[in-house]
Enzyme design. Structure first.
Site, PDB file in Angstrom:
ATOM      1  N   CYS A 163      -0.784  14.003 -10.427  1.00 33.39           N
ATOM      2  CA  CYS A 163      -1.437  12.837  -9.809  1.00 33.39           C
ATOM      3  C   CYS A 163      -1.239  11.526 -10.569  1.00 33.39           C
ATOM      4  O   CYS A 163      -0.563  10.631 -10.088  1.00 33.39           O
ATOM      5  CB  CYS A 163      -2.933  13.118  -9.663  1.00 33.39           C
ATOM      6  SG  CYS A 163      -3.261  14.505  -8.573  1.00 33.39           S
TER       7      CYS A 163
HETATM    8  N1  LIG Z   1      -3.396  19.389  -8.275  1.00 32.37           N
HETATM    9  C1  LIG Z   1      -4.364  18.493  -8.260  1.00 32.37           C
HETATM   10  O1  LIG Z   1      -5.195  18.482  -9.142  1.00 32.37           O
HETATM   11  C2  LIG Z   1      -4.499  17.473  -7.158  1.00 32.37           C
HETATM   12  C3  LIG Z   1      -5.669  16.710  -7.110  1.00 32.37           C
HETATM   13  C4  LIG Z   1      -5.822  15.786  -6.094  1.00 32.37           C
HETATM   14  C5  LIG Z   1      -4.800  15.625  -5.157  1.00 32.37           C
HETATM   15  N2  LIG Z   1      -3.663  16.363  -5.221  1.00 32.37           N
HETATM   16  C6  LIG Z   1      -2.630  16.181  -4.195  1.00 32.37           C
HETATM   17  O2  LIG Z   1      -2.628  17.322  -3.344  1.00 32.37           O
HETATM   18  C7  LIG Z   1      -1.302  17.589  -2.874  1.00 32.37           C
HETATM   19  C8  LIG Z   1      -0.921  19.029  -3.191  1.00 32.37           C
HETATM   20  O3  LIG Z   1      -0.919  19.188  -4.607  1.00 32.37           O
HETATM   21  P1  LIG Z   1      -0.935  20.604  -5.302  1.00 32.37           P
HETATM   22  O4  LIG Z   1      -1.257  20.332  -6.729  1.00 32.37           O
HETATM   23  O5  LIG Z   1      -1.763  21.570  -4.548  1.00 32.37           O
HETATM   24  O6  LIG Z   1       0.614  21.029  -5.146  1.00 32.37           O
HETATM   25  P2  LIG Z   1       1.223  22.501  -5.394  1.00 32.37           P
HETATM   26  O7  LIG Z   1       2.660  22.271  -5.699  1.00 32.37           O
HETATM   27  O8  LIG Z   1       0.377  23.260  -6.345  1.00 32.37           O
HETATM   28  O9  LIG Z   1       1.078  23.218  -3.994  1.00 32.37           O
HETATM   29  C9  LIG Z   1       1.753  22.837  -2.858  1.00 32.37           C
HETATM   30  C10 LIG Z   1       2.086  24.066  -2.036  1.00 32.37           C
HETATM   31  O10 LIG Z   1       2.704  23.624  -0.828  1.00 32.37           O
HETATM   32  C11 LIG Z   1       3.731  24.553  -0.508  1.00 32.37           C
HETATM   33  N3  LIG Z   1       4.636  23.907   0.422  1.00 32.37           N
HETATM   34  C12 LIG Z   1       5.586  22.983   0.191  1.00 32.37           C
HETATM   35  N4  LIG Z   1       6.182  22.624   1.337  1.00 32.37           N
HETATM   36  C13 LIG Z   1       5.597  23.344   2.311  1.00 32.37           C
HETATM   37  C14 LIG Z   1       5.785  23.431   3.703  1.00 32.37           C
HETATM   38  N5  LIG Z   1       6.710  22.711   4.332  1.00 32.37           N
HETATM   39  N6  LIG Z   1       5.001  24.284   4.396  1.00 32.37           N
HETATM   40  C15 LIG Z   1       4.082  25.039   3.766  1.00 32.37           C
HETATM   41  N7  LIG Z   1       3.857  25.001   2.451  1.00 32.37           N
HETATM   42  C16 LIG Z   1       4.613  24.163   1.742  1.00 32.37           C
HETATM   43  C17 LIG Z   1       4.324  24.916  -1.852  1.00 32.37           C
HETATM   44  O11 LIG Z   1       5.036  26.129  -1.791  1.00 32.37           O
HETATM   45  C18 LIG Z   1       3.069  25.009  -2.714  1.00 32.37           C
HETATM   46  O12 LIG Z   1       2.523  26.309  -2.707  1.00 32.37           O
HETATM   47  C19 LIG Z   1      -0.414  16.543  -3.536  1.00 32.37           C
HETATM   48  O13 LIG Z   1      -0.241  15.463  -2.671  1.00 32.37           O
HETATM   49  C20 LIG Z   1      -1.226  16.106  -4.738  1.00 32.37           C
HETATM   50  O14 LIG Z   1      -0.908  14.787  -5.118  1.00 32.37           O
HETATM   51  C21 LIG Z   1      -3.495  17.309  -6.218  1.00 32.37           C
END
Ligand SMILES: NC(=O)c1ccc[n+]([C@@H]2O[C@H](COP(=O)([O-])OP(=O)(O)OC[C@H]3O[C@@H](n4cnc5c(N)ncnc54)[C@H](O)[C@@H]3O)[C@@H](O)[C@H]2O)c1
Length: 449
Positions: A287
């Site tokens: 982030c």
């Molecule tokens: N990790 C955090 O602490 C956090 C906090 C706030 C916001 N966010 C936001 O949330 C969003 C997700 O982050 P995250 O940390 O969970 O990412 P992550 O990489 O842990 O998880 C994303 C998942 O999406 C899957 N994916 C990718 N493309 C896909 C598709 N076309 N169809 C289905 N699944 C698909 C991936 O395989 C993965 O399992 C981002 O935009 C991030 O900025 C994350």
């Protein structure tokens, strides 16, 4: 108002949410999507998770987990309540609500990489149906929901369905609601974090408020998806800029022989107008190092230069270099060169007590130390192996935390709670501490940087 089929659908959606019979699809089962799926499951909703990563789908199908802080028992409980994972997008049609939690990284030119959002929306577009609610949670620039998501949904829908902004028109509903989780921070329970929601039209906001109101104690409606998208960026830019400020003041304090950590502790006793931020070896995670640049990229379309974001990025990105030059100075004081020095890095995760390596400054520090000729090993209770990431391909195994006297320098990059710092200081020849993990320990072999 007369009851049209669409308003009957709205009523039915609200009733299903109330009765916990609404079917919820979560797309992207990562650090954000999987815990969200479990929260809905705890509230007795039947949840279907969608992910393109077949290994994750299989692990969940077998009642396993791939996130350290989520024990397998939680997955097994959820499965008993009907939770399942799939890679089959056709099942989107069965859902009442679809929540998208896919990654939003930067590309090699430091610009928003929208491919995950675009691919996901293209994949679900054919199956979206009348009266469904589609919510984007991925952090992104203001305008994404209306300018990227909706055109793809409308173009790709098999039935020619469009997004609707009111209760009387046909179509489906769309909203943006940012995820605000702070992994590893147990001071606030997830359901106590208010949920900001910006719908495309008032009905979408109302439906999304009902959906999230079933798991979050408070929802905060805003006037549009763009306002909700900007809210998330403001929060993360605020952190990024304040961390840069304190990193810069740390560098000055070191020259002035003032302990910045002592100063922050004193300043935070002020009951108003000050919030503490802490210096460190550089920014990490999905982030804070990433999201601000979504806004600076978008700002260019408006002929606007986001100077605070750029300056904060410059200062924060320089911190791993500061760590390496501190190691060089500390070794020099021991009549040692970096070239050939044996260095053990403690902690590779981007922050304490979590199993997340994304954008971790430790990776840059390892690369810089190796370039300088150092022989680098690492220890991290959360990572047995560090392989290929987005930027680095280190292929390193975790080294046991023993025989510390063999290293020329033990470098603390992540202050995991599991470490016994007094013992580490006792057994090491030289400790360089980037996190103030050795607070309260007085010893001549500690260098705080
Ligand atoms: N990790 C955090 O602490 C956090 C906090 C706030 C916001 N966010 C936001 O949330 C969003 C997700 O982050 P995250 O940390 O969970 O990412 P992550 O990489 O842990 O998880 C994303 C998942 O999406 C899957 N994916 C990718 N493309 C896909 C598709 N076309 N169809 C289905 N699944 C698909 C991936 O395989 C993965 O399992 C981002 O935009 C991030 O900025 C994350």
């Amino acid at each position: 108002m007369s009851i049209t089929p669409q308003s009957a659908r709205v009523t039915s959606f609200l009733e299903k949410v109330e009765a916990r019979t609404a079917k919820i699809g979560i797309i992207g089962l990562g650090y954000v999507g999987l815990p969200l799926a479990l929260l809905y499951s705890e509230q007795k909703f039947v949840v279907t998770g969608f992910d393109i990563d077949q290994k994750k789908v299989d692990t969940l199908a077998n009642g396993g987990t791939y996130i350290v802080r989520i024990p397998p028992t939680e997955i097994q409980d959820a499965k008993r309540h009907g939770f399942s994972a799939t890679a089959d997008y056709a099942r989107v049609a069965e859902m009442d609500a679809i929540i998208i939690c896919v990654p939003t990284p930067l590309n090699e030119y430091h610009e928003p990489d929208m491919t995950y959002i675009v691919n996901t929306v293209e994949a679900i577009a054919p199956y979206v149906r009348e009266g469904q609610l589609v919510v984007l949670e991925s952090t992104t620039y203001p305008g994404t929901t209306e300018e990227v998501v909706i055109p793809i949904l409308e173009k790709g829908n098999e039935h020619g369905l469009k997004v609707t902004r009111s209760e009387t028109d046909h179509g489906y509903f769309v909203a943006f609601s940012p995820e605000r989780e702070d992994p590893g921070n147990d001071t606030v329970a997830r359901h106590d974090i208010p949920k900001v929601i910006g719908g495309v039209g008032e009905t979408a906001t109302r439906l999304a408020e009902a959906l999230y109101g079933s798991i979050f104690h408070r929802t905060v409606p805003v006037s549009s998806p763009a306002a909700a998208e900007m809210t998330k960026l403001l929060e993360n830019i605020y952190r990024c800029v304040n961390i840069a400020l304190v990193n810069e003041l740390k560098l000055l304090s070191q020259r002035m022989n003032i302990d910045i950590w002592e100063v922050i502790e004193a300043a935070k006793t002020k009951p108003f107008g000050f919030q503490p931020f802490y210096p460190g070896p550089g920014l990490g995670g999905h982030c804070i190092p990433v999201d601000p640049f979504y806004l600076s990229w978008k700002a260019k379309e408006f002929d606007f230069h986001t100077r605070f974001i750029e300056l904060a990025g410059e200062i924060n990105n320089a911190m791993p270099y500061h760590v390496v030059s501190s190691v060089v100075d500390a070794l020099n004081a021991h009549k040692k060169a970096l070239n050939g020095a044996k260095i053990l890095m403690l902690g590779v995760a981007y922050k304490k007590d979590i199993d997340d390596l994304r954008e971790s400054p430790s990776l840059t520090i390892i690369e810089l130390l190796q370039k300088g000729g150092a022989v680098v090993k690492y220890n991290d209770p959360y990572f047995a192996f560090v392989g290929k990431g987005r930027k680095y391909d280190l292929q390193m195994n975790c080294t046991p935390l023993e025989n510390l006297g063999q290293y020329d320098c033990v470098l603390i990059v992540t202050d995991h709670s599991d470490y016994d710092y007094p013992q580490i200081v006792r057994e090491s020849r030289l400790v360089v501490d980037t996190r103030n993990a050795t607070k309260g320990i007085t010893a001549p072999n500690i260098v705080r940087c």
